[in-house]
Design a protein around this motif. Structure first.
Motif, mmCIF file in Angstrom:
data_model
loop_
_atom_site.group_PDB
_atom_site.id
_atom_site.type_symbol
_atom_site.label_atom_id
_atom_site.label_comp_id
_atom_site.label_asym_id
_atom_site.label_seq_id
_atom_site.Cartn_x
_atom_site.Cartn_y
_atom_site.Cartn_z
ATOM 1 N N LEU A 1 24.540 26.700 39.555
ATOM 2 C CA LEU A 1 23.979 27.939 39.032
ATOM 3 C C LEU A 1 22.925 28.526 39.964
ATOM 4 O O LEU A 1 22.727 29.747 39.994
ATOM 5 N N ASN A 2 22.215 27.666 40.710
ATOM 6 C CA ASN A 2 21.225 28.179 41.661
ATOM 7 C C ASN A 2 21.870 29.010 42.762
ATOM 8 O O ASN A 2 21.239 29.893 43.338
ATOM 9 N N ASN A 3 23.132 28.684 43.068
ATOM 10 C CA ASN A 3 23.858 29.428 44.101
ATOM 11 C C ASN A 3 24.701 30.559 43.513
ATOM 12 O O ASN A 3 25.516 31.157 44.201
ATOM 13 N N TYR A 4 24.488 30.829 42.239
ATOM 14 C CA TYR A 4 25.302 31.811 41.522
ATOM 15 C C TYR A 4 24.819 33.219 41.836
ATOM 16 O O TYR A 4 23.657 33.546 41.630
ATOM 17 N N ASN A 5 25.683 34.060 42.358
ATOM 18 C CA ASN A 5 25.387 35.465 42.631
ATOM 19 C C ASN A 5 26.257 36.309 41.713
ATOM 20 O O ASN A 5 27.434 36.536 41.970
ATOM 21 N N ARG A 6 25.669 36.742 40.613
ATOM 22 C CA ARG A 6 26.445 37.428 39.579
ATOM 23 C C ARG A 6 27.149 38.681 40.117
ATOM 24 O O ARG A 6 28.339 38.900 39.867
ATOM 25 N N MET A 7 26.421 39.508 40.859
ATOM 26 C CA MET A 7 27.002 40.758 41.327
ATOM 27 C C MET A 7 28.131 40.528 42.319
ATOM 28 O O MET A 7 29.147 41.229 42.304
ATOM 29 N N GLU A 8 27.971 39.502 43.185
ATOM 30 C CA GLU A 8 29.028 39.214 44.161
ATOM 31 C C GLU A 8 30.297 38.741 43.462
ATOM 32 O O GLU A 8 31.402 39.183 43.785
ATOM 33 N N LEU A 9 30.130 37.816 42.490
ATOM 34 C CA LEU A 9 31.296 37.328 41.770
ATOM 35 C C LEU A 9 31.933 38.428 40.934
ATOM 36 O O LEU A 9 33.156 38.488 40.784
ATOM 37 N N LYS A 10 31.108 39.319 40.388
ATOM 38 C CA LYS A 10 31.642 40.420 39.605
ATOM 39 C C LYS A 10 32.491 41.336 40.481
ATOM 40 O O LYS A 10 33.560 41.795 40.077
ATOM 41 N N ARG A 11 32.014 41.599 41.711
ATOM 42 C CA ARG A 11 32.793 42.438 42.621
ATOM 43 C C ARG A 11 34.117 41.780 42.977
ATOM 44 O O ARG A 11 35.168 42.431 43.011
ATOM 45 N N GLU A 12 34.094 40.459 43.227
ATOM 46 C CA GLU A 12 35.332 39.745 43.544
ATOM 47 C C GLU A 12 36.309 39.802 42.369
ATOM 48 O O GLU A 12 37.507 39.997 42.556
ATOM 49 N N TRP A 13 35.754 39.620 41.152
ATOM 50 C CA TRP A 13 36.623 39.630 39.975
ATOM 51 C C TRP A 13 37.219 41.013 39.743
ATOM 52 O O TRP A 13 38.385 41.168 39.398
ATOM 53 N N GLU A 14 36.412 42.058 39.971
ATOM 54 C CA GLU A 14 36.916 43.411 39.780
ATOM 55 C C GLU A 14 37.987 43.755 40.808
ATOM 56 O O GLU A 14 38.910 44.514 40.528
ATOM 57 N N GLU A 15 37.877 43.206 42.014
ATOM 58 C CA GLU A 15 38.910 43.437 43.019
ATOM 59 C C GLU A 15 40.248 42.875 42.564
ATOM 60 O O GLU A 15 41.299 43.467 42.788
#
Length: 581
Positions: A540-554
């Motif tokens: 979770l410390n390495n969790y980047n919500r916005m980056e993962l959200k962008r990947e998921w939206e792609e």
């Protein structure tokens, strides 16, 4: 054949339909239609079966009159041998109108070769025509049963099962009577009465005796069932209408001097049921016996709860599929829903898909992390019972579902954080008690819904991510503002009767399968194992919500429901467990 709303010019449709059916009744062995090859015109060419006195008069301003003789300068028979009697009709309406010859090809059968733009339409018989309706339902419905028979030289009929609402596709002298009429009523009522009588004779305890099914016919569409307005004593088909609801009739008949409603000709309304009428539409005892001896009757017995060796399962919050726990369990899908809005949408879906191979389980209460809770939990017990899952059993091979009640699972939740958590907890449940199931291809899927809908008059488009919506707007040349935009935050923002039915009619656009990968075990265990707190903190410390959200939206952007785009099939219909977590 796909059922969906379409917009067309009704007057032009009537003109073209009248012309084609009139032509088709006169042809010898070949009918050719070209659309748009010459000045956007519709060209009809056919070989006439009689040698003299032929003229086709088309009484509309957009038509011209053509005859077989060489005096008419618009007649053109140069493409065919002079020994053959050919007529060429050239129609140029105000708009290009793509019309189908499939109906006519199916009714005419093998005696006539029908081509569209130089290609055979591929419908060689009435039976292959029926295939066009039933094949798209093949993955919704297990082994669609049907009985097809040529009753006489003048009548062909096919009987199959509907999803609980009476359906019919009928033709009288090649005219598509889309609203049925006396022809459909006589035949369908005769079949329904025979089935009703047989069911009652075989089992007096069937649900045909219940008040619910005795009154079920009152919920039918009155346009399709005019007898609903009659008093009980005046409606001799009241009881058998319950069975009729579950029938789908395909009907092709030739009748001398038929009477239709005008101008649409979509209803056969014969004024006198005389001897000729009765003889034409009479069903043989052999045909009725074949229907009763078929799997159609066996499925109807299940739908009406007739006594079988295995009793129906009673589980709280479960709407069971008729085939669950029986011969075709492998092809049955259990839909897990969370909340009333999801349940309402799924119930609407059952009206489209039918309950033969689809069931619904409503998740009520708190779904726990089964790795952390060793106590008995009623929800988990009901899930395992509904599925027929045995803990720690290894499921593998083509016969993996022989002991299961459902061979597939589909999770239907909101597309927000809570919805994703519920999906993760269900995956964790199966991974904990029977991990081998998650490795079965096609076992687990999620039902995805769009987050944005744009509409303009009769056109509409769905987008599964804000990124895909933004990219679409860039292609609209600054006219995207002409489209109205609606953002959907959950299943409750969709109308079950509008978007809901559309989603389930196009289920493959909304069902996304999970695929097992080498890192799936680690991903699931890391997320839910109570003993891996420190590992989870590092994750979770390495969790980047916005980056993962962008990947998921792609990934989701490939789900745009645009018929003009062909997306990669693997990206469109599958995701692996590791990426999900």
């Amino acid at each position: 054949m796909v059922e969906r709303p379409v917009t067309y010019a009704l007057g032009l449709y009537w003109m073209l339909n009248d012309m084609l059916t009139d032509v088709a009744l006169r042809i010898k062995n070949k009918l050719e239609v070209d659309i748009g090859k010459v000045d956007d015109a519709i060209t009809i060419c056919f070989e006439y079966r009689q040698a003299r006195n032929f003229s086709l008069y088309l009484g509309y301003s957009s038509y011209s009159t053509f005859s077989r003789d060489n005096k008419n300068p618009q007649t053109d028979s140069s493409d065919h041998k002079s020994k053959e009697l050919w007529v060429r009709i050239l129609l140029k309406p105000d708009i290009t109108y793509n019309m189908s010859l499939i109906d006519i090809a199916g009714c005419l059968g093998e005696t006539v070769e029908v081509k569209l733009n130089g290609r055979d339409v591929g419908t060689k018989s009435f039976s292959t025509y029926v295939d066009l309706y039933l094949k798209p339902r093949a993955f919704h419905f297990v082994n669609i049963p049907r009985i097809t028979m040529k009753i006489s030289d003048d009548m062909e009929i096919c009987v199959t099962l509907s999803n609980g609402h009476f359906q019919q596709v009928s033709f009288v002298n090649l005219v598509n009577t889309s609203h049925g009429g006396d022809n459909v009523d006589v035949v369908s009522n005769a079949i329904a009465k025979h089935l009703f009588k047989t069911i009652k004779e075989k089992d007096e305890n069937s649900t045909l005796n219940s008040d619910e099914n005795e009154n079920q016919n009152l919920n039918l569409d009155k346009d399709e069932n005019p007898n609903l307005d009659l008093d009980e004593d005046e409606n001799p088909n009241k009881d058998s209408d319950v069975v009729k609801n579950h029938l789908w009739i395909f009907f092709n008949v030739k009748f001398r001097n038929p009477v239709f409603n005008l101008p649409a000709k979509d209803t056969f309304d014969h004024p006198c049921h005389n001897r000729a009428f009765t003889k034409t539409f009479e069903l043989s005892k052999d045909f009725l016996k074949e229907v009763v001896d078929s799997s159609i009757f066996n499925i109807l017995k299940r739908r009406f709860g007739m006594n079988e060796e295995e009793e129906n399962l009673q589980v709280e919050n479960l709407t069971d599929a008729y085939f669950a726990g029986r011969e075709h369990s492998k092809d049955c899908t259990l839909i897990f829903v969370e909340g009333n809005s999801a349940e309402s949408l799924a119930t609407t879906g059952l009206g489209i898909l039918g309950r033969d191979s689809f069931g619904v389980f409503r998740l009520q209460g708190i779904l726990l992390n089964v790795r952390e809770n060793s106590k008995d939990n009623k929800i988990i017990d009901n899930i395992m019972t509904s599925m027929g899952v045995q803990k720690n059993k290894i499921y593998e091979g083509e016969d993996y579902a022989d002991s299961l009640r459902y061979g597939k699972v589909m999770i239907m939740t909101d597309q927000d954080d809570d919805g994703f958590h519920i999906k993760g907890l269900l995956i964790n449940l199966f991974h904990c008690f029977c991990p081998s199931l998650l490795k079965i291809e096609g076992f687990l899927a999620e039902f995805i819904t769009p987050c944005i809908k744009v509409t303009k008059e009769h056109d509409q488009k769905y987008f599964y991510s804000t990124k895909s919506h933004e990219e679409w707007k860039k292609t609209r040349d600054n006219n995207a503002s002409d489209w109205s935009t609606k953002h959907h935050k959950g299943l409750g923002t969709f109308s079950p009767e509008e978007e809901g039915k559309d989603f389930f009619r196009n289920l493959e656009n909304h069902r996304k399968y999970f695929v097992w990968d080498d890192r799936a075990d680690e991903a699931i265990d890391l997320a839910f194992n109570k003993k891996r707190v420190d590992d989870r903190k590092g994750w979770l410390n390495n969790y980047n919500r916005m980056e993962l959200k962008r990947e998921w939206e792609e990934q989701r952007s490939n789900q745009v429901n645009d018929e003009d785009e062909e997306n990669d099939e693997d990206e469109e219909t599958h995701t692996n467990y590791t990426d999900f977590f």
